[in-house]
Scaffold this motif. Structure first.
Motif, mmCIF file in Angstrom:
data_model
loop_
_atom_site.group_PDB
_atom_site.id
_atom_site.type_symbol
_atom_site.label_atom_id
_atom_site.label_comp_id
_atom_site.label_asym_id
_atom_site.label_seq_id
_atom_site.Cartn_x
_atom_site.Cartn_y
_atom_site.Cartn_z
ATOM 1 N N UNK A 188 7.561 -7.087 -0.620
ATOM 2 C CA UNK A 188 6.874 -6.072 -1.429
ATOM 3 C C UNK A 188 5.855 -5.279 -0.599
ATOM 4 N N UNK A 189 5.804 -3.982 -0.853
ATOM 5 C CA UNK A 189 4.875 -3.098 -0.154
ATOM 6 C C UNK A 189 4.132 -2.228 -1.170
ATOM 7 N N UNK A 190 3.684 -2.832 -2.270
ATOM 8 C CA UNK A 190 2.960 -2.094 -3.301
ATOM 9 C C UNK A 190 1.560 -1.741 -2.818
ATOM 10 N N UNK A 191 1.092 -0.580 -3.198
ATOM 11 C CA UNK A 191 -0.235 -0.101 -2.798
ATOM 12 C C UNK A 191 -1.307 -0.911 -3.520
ATOM 13 N N UNK A 192 -2.399 -1.197 -2.800
ATOM 14 C CA UNK A 192 -3.526 -1.904 -3.417
ATOM 15 C C UNK A 192 -4.826 -1.420 -2.781
ATOM 16 N N UNK A 193 -5.936 -1.895 -3.309
ATOM 17 C CA UNK A 193 -7.253 -1.496 -2.807
ATOM 18 C C UNK A 193 -7.473 -1.943 -1.366
ATOM 19 N N UNK A 194 -6.762 -2.948 -0.927
ATOM 20 C CA UNK A 194 -6.947 -3.485 0.417
ATOM 21 C C UNK A 194 -5.872 -3.064 1.411
ATOM 22 N N UNK A 195 -4.995 -2.160 1.027
ATOM 23 C CA UNK A 195 -3.855 -1.848 1.887
ATOM 24 C C UNK A 195 -4.242 -1.321 3.263
ATOM 25 N N UNK A 196 -5.394 -0.655 3.383
ATOM 26 C CA UNK A 196 -5.797 -0.116 4.682
ATOM 27 C C UNK A 196 -6.681 -1.084 5.463
ATOM 28 N N UNK A 197 -7.001 -2.239 4.854
ATOM 29 C CA UNK A 197 -7.899 -3.189 5.492
ATOM 30 C C UNK A 197 -7.207 -4.466 5.937
ATOM 31 N N UNK A 198 -6.184 -4.851 5.212
ATOM 32 C CA UNK A 198 -5.552 -6.130 5.522
ATOM 33 C C UNK A 198 -4.083 -6.120 5.114
ATOM 34 N N UNK A 199 -3.344 -6.995 5.688
ATOM 35 C CA UNK A 199 -1.939 -7.201 5.348
ATOM 36 C C UNK A 199 -1.719 -8.705 5.235
ATOM 37 N N UNK A 200 -0.708 -9.090 4.494
ATOM 38 C CA UNK A 200 -0.366 -10.502 4.378
ATOM 39 C C UNK A 200 0.896 -10.783 5.168
#
Length: 132
Positions: free
Chosen positions: A7-19
Motif C-alpha cells: 500500500x502507498x496511501x497518502x498520510x500526514x507522515x508520508x514525507x517524513x517516514x516510510x515503513x
C-alpha cells in the motif's frame, strides 16, 4: 504480499517516514519494500493529529483564562508529558506541575525558564511573553 501490492496511501507522515514491509519478489523470496502507509493507518493518524490540535487549543484557552502557564501549551505542542519534560529539563515532576500555575510561573527566574525554553526549542522571551 507481492511488491506490487504494497500500500502507498497518502498520510500526514508520508514525507517524513516510510515503513519497511516484507514482500515476496518475482523469485518467491522475501524482500523489503517501502510503504507510505495504508488507509486504516491514515485515518488513525488523522484522528490523533486532530486530538493534538484540540489539546493545544484547550491549553491556549486555559492560559487566556489565567488557569495555566505557557508551559502547558508548549508541553502539548511538543507532545511531552511530565516525565518527558522532567527528563529534558532536570526539573522534578512535582515542580513542573507547580510551575503550571500562572502565579508561580511569573516568579520563575531566567535560569529555570532557560531550561524550559531549551526543552521546548523556544527563547526565554517567547516563553515569558507567550500570547495565547
Amino acid at each position: 504480499m507481492k511488491k506490487s501490492e504494497v500500500p502507498q496511501d497518502k498520510s500526514a507522515l508520508e514525507y517524513f517516514t516510510r515503513e519497511v514491509c516484507y514482500v515476496k519478489n518475482e523469485d518467491g523470496h522475501y524482500d523489503t519494500e517501502l510503504s507510505t502507509g495504508w488507509e486504516a493507518k491514515k485515518v488513525a493518524l488523522d484522528e490523533a493529529w486532530k486530538e493534538i490540535k484540540q489539546r493545544t487549543f484547550d491549553a491556549r484557552e486555559k492560559i487566556k483564562r489565567g488557569e495555566s502557564s505557557p508551559i502547558l501549551f508548549f508541553m502539548e505542542e511538543k507532545l511531552m508529558d511530565f516525565t518527558v519534560l522532567a527528563s529534558y529539563t532536570g526539573i522534578w515532576k512535582f515542580r513542573i506541575k507547580r510551575h503550571l500555575k500562572p502565579g508561580v510561573f511569573q516568579k520563575l527566574n531566567d535560569s529555570v525558564l532557560k531550561r524550559y525554553a531549551d526543552a521546548f526549542e523556544v527563547s526565554v522571551n517567547e516563553l515569558k511573553n507567550f500570547k495565547a
